[in-house]
Structures are given as C-alpha cells and as structure tokens.
Design an enzyme around this catalytic site. Structure first.
Site, PDB file in Angstrom:
ATOM      1  N   CYS A  75     -55.855 -33.974 -39.409  1.00 35.02           N
ATOM      2  CA  CYS A  75     -55.229 -33.277 -40.541  1.00 35.02           C
ATOM      3  C   CYS A  75     -53.814 -33.747 -40.846  1.00 35.02           C
ATOM      4  CB  CYS A  75     -55.217 -31.771 -40.287  1.00 35.02           C
ATOM      5  SG  CYS A  75     -56.879 -31.158 -40.009  1.00 35.02           S
TER       6      CYS A  75
ATOM      7  N   CYS B 264     -50.761 -28.729 -37.571  1.00 34.91           N
ATOM      8  CA  CYS B 264     -51.563 -29.000 -36.381  1.00 34.91           C
ATOM      9  C   CYS B 264     -52.648 -29.988 -36.780  1.00 34.91           C
ATOM     10  CB  CYS B 264     -52.213 -27.713 -35.882  1.00 34.91           C
ATOM     11  SG  CYS B 264     -53.262 -26.922 -37.134  1.00 34.91           S
TER      12      CYS B 264
END
Length: 436
Positions: free
Chosen positions: A100, A420
């Site tokens: 991500c 994250c």
C-alpha cells in the site's frame, strides 16, 4: 500564541518540491473502469497532470510508478503508461512495488534522484486496477503447458496431454494475504482491533466520519486533485464513487467480514477494492522556480519502517511517526495537518491508541515515552481511504497532495503523511507548505 517557525532545509541537499499532483476519480472495482487495463488508468492520470501543468513532456527526466498486483502484459506499467501519454521515448521509467505504500516509494525514489543531483524533474505516481487481476493455472498445469510448448512430435504432445488430471484445472487466485503468515489483512485487522480494545461501534463511528467528511469535501469542491477521465466507449468520470455516508443503524446490521461470528471488522468499516491512478510532478526547487512554477509544498524528511508481519502488520504509522518527527526536529504539536492511510477503521483506531500509550512505546518500540495521538480535528478531515477508496498503488500520492492542499486552505505549515502496508511495513513523511 503563534508557533515559532522551524526551518527544515538541509545544507548541501537540493530542496525537493511538489509542483502539482492529480488523480483520476477513484472508483469501486467492477464499475466504469472494469474493462480497461492498468496502463490505461495510469496514462489518464499522466495526461491529467500534463494538462493541468502544461509541463513540456521532454523536460521530464524520469518517471516512477507504484503498483501492487501486476498485470503480466505490462509488468513495467510506468513505461507503458508514459509511452501512451506521449512522453518522449527517451524518458526512462520504472515501476516499484511496496504494497500500500508503492506510490510513496515512487515519490521518495524521485526525491532521492533529485536530491542526489541525478534529475531535476521526476513524475511519480501509482496505479491499481482491482477489477481485473491475474489468475493463474495451477503449478502442475503450468509445468505441463510449458513442456508441451517444447514437445516436437505429435506423439510427445499426446503423451503429455494424457497426463493432465482434473485437479490440474484448479486455478490459483490472488488474495490480500500475507505470504509469510498466510493470514488475510482483514483477519489481522480484526485481531489488532481486539488487542487494542477497539469496539465495533467505535469502528463504525470512525468509518461514518470518514464518509461524511469525504462527502462534505466532495460537495465543497475541496478534492482539487481529481481530474476527469473520459472512459473509452463510456461517459466521462468526474468524481469518486465510493463515498456513501450511511447510518450507524444500517452499519450495525452487517455481519463480520473476516472473523466469524465475533469479529468487528465489516465491509462498512473497511476500505473497499478500488480502481484508480495518481500522478505527481516533483522538481528541485531551483528548476521549478526557473520554469515559472509556484510549488505547492516541500517534500521533507521521510522514513520507512518494518515490524513483525503477524502481530504488527498494520502498525506502520505508530512506528514511523516518532522517527520522522525526530529526524525533522519537530514534535507532534508542530504538525498542522495529518493524512494517514485508512485501511480499516480498526487499524486507524488501534494506531491512535498505540501512539497514545507509554506502555506500548516502552515495551515494543524501545522508547521512553509515547509520541501522542494526532488530534482528530487535524486528522483526515477531507475523508480517507475508507471513503475515497484505496487503489493500493495510488494512495500515497493522494495523501501527500491532500496534505499540501489542506495546509494551504487551513494556513498550516507542516503536514505528516503516514501509512501501513502489507509485510508489516510503513512509511511517514513531512510535507511543508511552500511559502505563499
């Protein structure tokens, strides 16, 4: 009383600025972008950037794109998108992947190239098309087919074909799961929420906040990074389509999505599968000014962190935030705007609790005291990944340009972006408003 201004420029290192950042509308998978390929979305974002900045294509020294689920035919999607968008074929381009935080990695790769004096102008971005992901044959079938390709005689071919068994046809499906632990991210988010005592109601309330703030920002025209995209054979898409403020009553009806029947993570408090692409024009400050551009923001210090992918998969922001603040010589109180990636409401709330815990800081981070939790009135106030959507490879650029736009609108000086990522990794960066 007014805060004393801290300057973050480093001697001997080129200042890197963001001139502009755009993204095509982020759409729920299976909607208007469903029949396209990833390079089509990336090309649209690049063309949107060219249109908005009028930057001459041949001025761009390098292009870096982030993506997570690679389309096999365009594994270096940066290059295919750049050629499609009409960039010079002399402009090199490469693709990075870091779950991500892939477009964060694309941006910071560009920052490094400029700071090192290798380039003056870099375009960074990211793309993800979750509507169409590669599904593979089983390994046995792949092996047979590759051997078949090399077989010379009809006899050899028939002999190989006769060995194929029904179980060879079972496909291998991609999953949003950790290779090292085989656990899906949603399952991990559920365990994290439980570990930090985050209730289902708190998660639903946070998700509702994200959707409500995104709707307000969309209605007020604050999402200036969105550029329209004329989808071939379809209408022009002008806005994100996943923003859906519901009610707590409606949200409470949903069943747990991962840990049944007791889990607290549901479809309503998780980010959804999204198609989208982003692009950003990054330059050395001297080059931007010489070309007559008014930069939006400086890209200052950044850090990458990684932890245990089993129990701390989604705690990247907690580890990255104090590190990046220390690196920049700032405190949490110096930050005017926070833009954190929202994978799950439970993940965001667990990070806020971890950041506000001396116990966690001392026992897990080797720190004397907590960094503190960002105040919600400065946190993701124009919505986040839960509502705007999260095309894995493209979100990092959205976070940074949103931080820059919010700083300008709110008159702040410093923004902190954090995210994250799968693999137990994380990223944080300081963004500073360019003096107006």
């Amino acid at each position: 009383q007014p805060k004393t201004k801290k300057t973050l420029s480093k001697t001997g290192v080129k200042n890197v600025v963001v001139v502009e950042g755009v993204r095509i509308p982020f759409l729920q998978s299976g909607t208007s972008y469903a029949d396209l390929m990833p390079h089509d979305l990336a090309r649209a974002a690049l063309q949107g950037l060219l249109t908005r900045t009028s930057v001459p294509r041949d001025v761009v020294d390098y292009i870096v794109y982030g993506t997570v689920i690679q389309e096999v035919k365009t594994s270096n999607v940066a290059r295919e998108a750049a050629l499609g968008a009409g960039f010079s074929d002399k402009t090199p381009a490469h693709t990075v992947t870091m779950a991500c935080i892939s477009s964060n990695q694309a941006m910071t790769t560009g920052v490094g190239m400029i700071a090192a004096g290798q380039c003056d102008v870099v375009v960074a971005g990211g793309v993800e098309l979750m509507s169409d992901v590669p599904i593979r044959h089983s390994r046995k079938m792949r092996k047979t087919m590759l051997t078949l390709n090399r077989a010379k005689t009809l006899g050899q071919k028939l002999s190989l074909i006769s060995k194929i068994r029904p179980d060879y046809f079972a496909p291998e499906l991609p999953a949003v799961a950790e290779f090292s632990t085989s656990e899906t991210m949603g399952h991990s988010a559920d365990r994290l929420a439980a570990a930090f005592g985050v209730s289902r109601l708190e998660q639903d309330e946070y998700a509702l906040r994200s959707h409500s703030l995104a709707k307000k920002a969309q209605d007020e025209g604050l999402l200036q990074d969105v550029v329209p995209f004329k989808v071939p054979g379809k209408d022009t898409v002008t806005k994100d389509n996943g923003i859906r403020p519901s009610s707590l009553e409606q949200m409470a009806k949903l069943k747990p999505a991962f840990v049944k029947p007791y889990g607290t993570v549901t479809a309503a408090n998780s980010s959804f599968l999204t198609d989208g692409a982003s692009a950003m024009l990054i330059m050395s400050e001297e080059k931007a000014l010489a070309m007559g551009y008014k930069p939006k923001a400086y890209l200052r210090d950044f850090v990458y962190v990684s932890q245990d992918p089993k129990d701390q998969l989604l705690l990247g922001p907690t580890y990255a935030t104090p590190k990046v603040l220390e690196k920049a010589g700032l405190t949490l109180g110096d930050i005017d705007v926070f833009e954190f990636h929202e994978a799950f409401a439970g993940q965001i709330l667990a990070n806020l609790k971890a950041m506000d815990s001396d116990w966690f800081a001392q026992n897990y981070m080797g720190r004397k005291s907590k960094v503190g939790a960002p105040p919600l009135d400065k946190f993701n106030t124009w919505g986040g990944s839960l509502s705007l959507g999260h095309p894995f490879g493209a979100t990092g650029c959205r976070l940074v340009i949103t931080a820059a736009h919010r700083l300008k609108k709110e008159g702040g000086q410093y923004g902190l972006v954090a995210a994250c990522a799968a693999g137990g990794q994380g990223h944080a960066m300081i963004v500073e408003l360019y003096p107006q």
